[in-house]
Motif scaffolding. Structure first.
Motif, short mmCIF file in Angstrom:
data_model
loop_
_atom_site.label_atom_id
_atom_site.label_comp_id
_atom_site.label_asym_id
_atom_site.label_seq_id
_atom_site.Cartn_x
_atom_site.Cartn_y
_atom_site.Cartn_z
N LYS A 438 0.83 -1.20 0.00
CA LYS A 438 0.00 0.00 0.00
C LYS A 438 0.87 1.26 0.00
CE LYS A 438 -3.85 2.07 2.53
NZ LYS A 438 -4.73 1.97 3.75
N LYS A 439 1.91 1.22 0.83
CA LYS A 439 2.83 2.36 0.88
C LYS A 439 3.54 2.55 -0.46
CE LYS A 439 6.76 4.12 3.52
NZ LYS A 439 7.75 3.84 4.59
N TYR A 440 3.90 1.42 -1.10
CA TYR A 440 4.58 1.50 -2.40
C TYR A 440 3.66 2.10 -3.46
CZ TYR A 440 6.07 -0.19 -6.99
OH TYR A 440 6.39 -0.26 -8.31
N ASP A 441 2.39 1.71 -3.45
CA ASP A 441 1.45 2.24 -4.44
C ASP A 441 1.30 3.76 -4.31
OD1 ASP A 441 1.06 -0.28 -5.43
OD2 ASP A 441 -0.75 -0.68 -4.23
N GLU A 442 1.24 4.22 -3.08
CA GLU A 442 1.12 5.67 -2.86
C GLU A 442 2.37 6.40 -3.34
OE1 GLU A 442 0.39 6.04 1.26
OE2 GLU A 442 -1.69 5.26 1.17
N GLU A 443 3.55 5.88 -3.01
CA GLU A 443 4.79 6.54 -3.42
C GLU A 443 4.96 6.49 -4.94
OE1 GLU A 443 7.84 4.51 -1.33
OE2 GLU A 443 7.41 5.46 0.62
N LYS A 445 2.53 6.42 -7.19
CA LYS A 445 1.58 7.36 -7.81
C LYS A 445 2.10 8.78 -7.71
CE LYS A 445 -3.28 8.69 -7.66
NZ LYS A 445 -4.59 8.54 -6.95
N GLU A 446 2.65 9.11 -6.55
CA GLU A 446 3.22 10.46 -6.37
C GLU A 446 4.40 10.70 -7.31
OE1 GLU A 446 5.28 13.09 -2.77
OE2 GLU A 446 4.33 11.15 -2.35
#
Length: 552
Positions: A438-443, A445-446
């Motif tokens: 989940k953390k990887y997906d957010e980073e 996308k940013e």
């Protein structure tokens, strides 16, 4: 000195008589053979035969061998069919320093002849040897020596039996450790000549392994395991001998195993093995066993050999010689045909693999697929739950429980522990992996929105340009297609005639891609021309209708 008797000689004779030593060189020898080549012990020796012992006299060493220590005699033909080996099995062995010789191995040329007269009276000859020896003896040296040894020792001579190898002789070329020699499959055992001479009875064999030599398909090894947990490895045997050896041992009801490539660590290389220890113990248990062993082998009879050679010389009995040679030649032809068939089959399988296998990158003109490189600022993908557990907890735990464990064993052990782990324990690491994902997906996308997309496009363009530049050297097929396209485009204007016309055979030989393109183009041209004709016909109909209206 008092009297005519030498006190020293009198004392010597008294001692010898009391000790009952029969190997003293008292009296005269019966016969002498000069400069006989010996392989074990190595050298050239004068062999003197006394009534009760053999005397070997060399330049450096002398040996006295009582006939009572002779337990077996072997007469073996060399593979070159020019020499003969005569082996005398001794128990106890003769000694030279710390070296013990259990076998006396003599080498003779078959063409060497000997003529001698025995130094013994006719009465003694008849009384001691029962008329088995003549006063005057002549013939091939190996024949005379072997006959004298046989009569004086009272032992039978063992010769090869029914086995015949690929070369037409009972000798099979091989190596034992670092020494090359010959192994002879006899009727009741193996014998290896010559360094060291080894005799293995079939009764003592536990099983025999047929194995391929390391890194070679032209030879194979035979590993003989005895009931005393001793193994003998005869290596570098020609592969043509495989079938004959296998069938022969199977016929002898020996347990034969066929293994793959032999493990070099299992081959014994120590020189401290006494190859004759088990044999000596068995012979000490039963003296009659040696006689029964030799009786099953063919007994060497010089008279029959001489008669047979005479028949062959004068061709009085051609049936004895013709059939053997025919069988040998037919066997060799059969082996050649078998080899050709196997080679053709291997070649066909190889071609089939080439057709069905995926073409390599090098043959298709492309380069090897490179691993995708991480762009600057791009976040790293998270590990799986298994690797998270392994890095944080599993590896250290396995090393602590198993000190000195190898890297490969760590991998196997970790897989087993992860597979057997309880669901509640495993779910902890799976939750950690989900959070990391989940953390990887957010980073990601940013990063993508803040310039990652442009960086990815630019990287793809650069990779495509590099691939095009690298493939330009091998792309000779593209220029060859251009004139075909040109001729197809010009074909409608010429009406299908002239230099640009293509026959049906030529079109069929073109590649499938070109033919499909041509069909699509023709169909599109045909649709265009139909549309134009339809429009012109509609226009002409309209003009005709308007003209008729005006006339009305």
């Amino acid at each position: 000195l008092a009297g005519d008797t030498d006190p020293a000689e009198a004392f010597k004779e008294s001692v010898m008589e009391k000790a009952s030593i029969s190997t003293s060189a008292t009296g005269t020898d019966i016969c002498t053979f000069r400069e006989i080549h010996s392989l074990s012990p190595r050298g050239r020796y004068d062999i003197k035969l006394f009534p009760t012992f053999i005397h070997l006299h060399g330049k450096t060493f002398d040996y006295k061998i009582p006939f009572s220590t002779v337990i077996r005699l072997f007469l073996l033909p060399h593979k070159d069919q020019r020499q003969m080996f005569f082996c005398v099995n001794l128990d106890p062995p003769i000694k030279q320093g710390q070296t013990r010789y259990h076998y006396l191995v003599l080498s003779f040329m078959q063409d060497d002849d000997t003529e001698l007269e025995l130094e013994i009276s006719d009465e003694d000859l008849q009384e001691k040897f029962e008329g088995k020896l003549e006063k005057e003896m002549k013939g091939p040296t190996f024949e005379v020596v072997s006959r004298m040894m046989k009569v004086m020792s009272g032992r039978k001579i063992t010769v090869p039996g029914q086995f015949v190898g690929h070369s037409g002789t009972p000798a099979i070329s091989c190596s034992y450790k670092a020494a090359s020699g010959f192994v002879y499959p006899l009727e009741r055992g193996f014998i290896f000549v010559y360094k060291p001479p080894i005799f293995i009875k079939y009764d003592d064999v536990k099983h025999v392994n047929f194995a391929r030599s390391g890194g070679s398909n032209r030879s194979f090894d035979i590993e003989v395991h005895t009931r005393g947990d001793t193994s003998y490895t005869f290596s570098s045997i020609e592969k043509e001998e495989y079938g004959k050896m296998f069938d022969f041992l199977k016929a002898k009801k020996i347990n034969v195993k066929s293994t793959g490539k032999m493990d070099a660590s299992k081959i014994q290389l120590d020189d401290d093995i006494d190859h004759n220890l088990a044999k000596v113990k068995a012979d000490a248990a039963s003296d009659s066993d040696s006689g029964s062993m030799s009786s099953d082998d063919e007994e060497f009879n010089p008279d029959e050999l001489e008669a047979k050679s005479a028949k062959e010389e004068y061709d009085s009995d051609p049936s004895d010689t013709g059939s053997d040679t025919d069988e040998d030649f037919s066997g060799s032809d059969g082996e050649k045909e078998k080899k050709r068939a196997e080679k053709a089959e291997r070649k066909a399988k190889k071609e089939q693999r080439k057709k069905t296998s995926k073409p390599s990158k090098e043959s298709s003109g492309g380069s090897k697929k490179k691993k995708k490189t991480k762009l600057p600022g791009e976040p790293k993908k998270p590990m799986s739950a298994y690797f998270m557990w392994l890095n944080e907890e599993g590896r250290e735990k396995i090393k602590a429980d198993n000190p000195g464990i190898s890297v490969t064993e760590v991998g196997k052990k970790s897989g087993e522990l992860w597979r057997d782990m309880k669901e509640d324990e495993k779910s902890v690491w799976e939750e950690k992996q989900k959070e990391a994902k989940k953390k990887y997906d957010e980073e990601y996308k940013e990063w993508w929105e803040s310039g990652g997309a442009e960086a990815s496009k630019q990287a793809k363009k650069e990779a495509k340009a590099a691939k095009k530049a690298g493939g330009s050297g091998g792309g000779a097929s593209k220029p060859a297609k251009s004139p075909k396209k040109k001729s197809k485009s010009a074909a409608p204007s010429t009406g299908g005639s002239g230099g640009n016309f293509k026959s049906a055979e030529f079109i069929e030989d073109d590649s499938s891609d070109d033919s499909d393109d041509a069909k699509e183009k023709k169909s599109s041209d045909a649709d265009d021309s139909d549309g134009k004709e339809k429009k012109s016909s509609d226009k002409s109909d309209a003009e005709m209708e308007s003209a008729s209206d005006n006339s009305d």
